[in-house]
Design a protein around this motif. Sequence first.
Motif, mmCIF file in Angstrom:
data_model
loop_
_atom_site.group_PDB
_atom_site.id
_atom_site.type_symbol
_atom_site.label_atom_id
_atom_site.label_comp_id
_atom_site.label_asym_id
_atom_site.label_seq_id
_atom_site.Cartn_x
_atom_site.Cartn_y
_atom_site.Cartn_z
ATOM 1 N N CYS A 117 5.450 3.306 10.625
ATOM 2 C CA CYS A 117 4.200 3.982 10.279
ATOM 3 C C CYS A 117 3.253 2.971 9.637
ATOM 4 C CB CYS A 117 4.499 5.116 9.309
ATOM 5 S SG CYS A 117 3.024 5.986 8.754
ATOM 6 N N HIS A 150 4.597 10.972 4.481
ATOM 7 C CA HIS A 150 3.410 11.610 3.912
ATOM 8 C C HIS A 150 2.669 12.447 4.940
ATOM 9 C CE1 HIS A 150 4.114 7.772 1.703
ATOM 10 N NE2 HIS A 150 4.079 8.601 0.677
ATOM 11 N N CYS A 173 4.463 11.447 10.807
ATOM 12 C CA CYS A 173 5.393 10.681 9.989
ATOM 13 C C CYS A 173 6.080 11.618 8.988
ATOM 14 C CB CYS A 173 4.640 9.574 9.264
ATOM 15 S SG CYS A 173 5.686 8.595 8.168
ATOM 16 N N HIS A 186 1.113 3.403 7.470
ATOM 17 C CA HIS A 186 0.857 3.675 6.060
ATOM 18 C C HIS A 186 1.819 2.900 5.164
ATOM 19 C CE1 HIS A 186 0.752 6.690 2.511
ATOM 20 N NE2 HIS A 186 -0.137 5.735 2.331
HETATM 21 S S1 FES Z 1 4.670 6.152 5.410
HETATM 22 FE FE1 FES Z 1 4.042 7.338 7.080
HETATM 23 S S2 FES Z 1 2.620 8.726 6.278
HETATM 24 FE FE2 FES Z 1 3.149 7.470 4.600
#
Ligand code: FES
Length: 200
Positions: free
Chosen positions: A44, A66, A63, A46
């Motif tokens: 991901c 989060h 994901c 993020h």
């Molecule tokens: S690690 Fe994937 S949404 Fe935060």
Amino acid sequence: MDWIAVGLKEDVPPGFVIPSRIADTELAVWCSPSGTYHAWSDRCPHRGMRLSHGFVRGETLACIYHGWQYNEAGSCHYIPAHPKLTPPDTICVPTYRCIEAGGVIWVSLTETDTPLPALGGRRTVRSLPVSMSAPDLAAHFGAAGFTTIAVVSDHDVLLAVQPCTDGECMIHALAAPDADRSAVSHWLEDLRATLERVPA
Ligand code: FES
């Protein structure tokens, strides 16, 4: 390296995501509810969670950490903590070409004009791991490459080989349409035992 088998269609039904890999490239392979297959980098953007741990939500992959959702192009289109935000285009997952054909999910990590491997009307049987590298497997059968290896047998078997690590690969096996799947499955297990006794 052109098309590589990364799984069988029956193992990734619509709405499911699985982890897979081609050598060092880790993949999240998923199928949308409408039946389109995708192979993405398994990270991901993020915080780096594995997307293969996530969920298919409609035509998107979410994901598990989060809940960021990525559309079919790999672009982030929804962030639950900021529902009114339009995510910037820069938030996107590396995607690869992915096509299902003949019951096999094929991925190319690079742009390619190479046609998908011919399967000769064979049908998928099963996948199984083998403790042998893909190049060594091809060499064992005297094949020029490992994308597909035709094996002389009673079952007209074709092996689509997925390189995993230096000493492991995954075999996705197909056989003649009228072959007894159970018999082929046992034959494959015998083949694996034979291969794994071959000195490195
Ligand atoms: S690690 Fe994937 S949404 Fe935060």
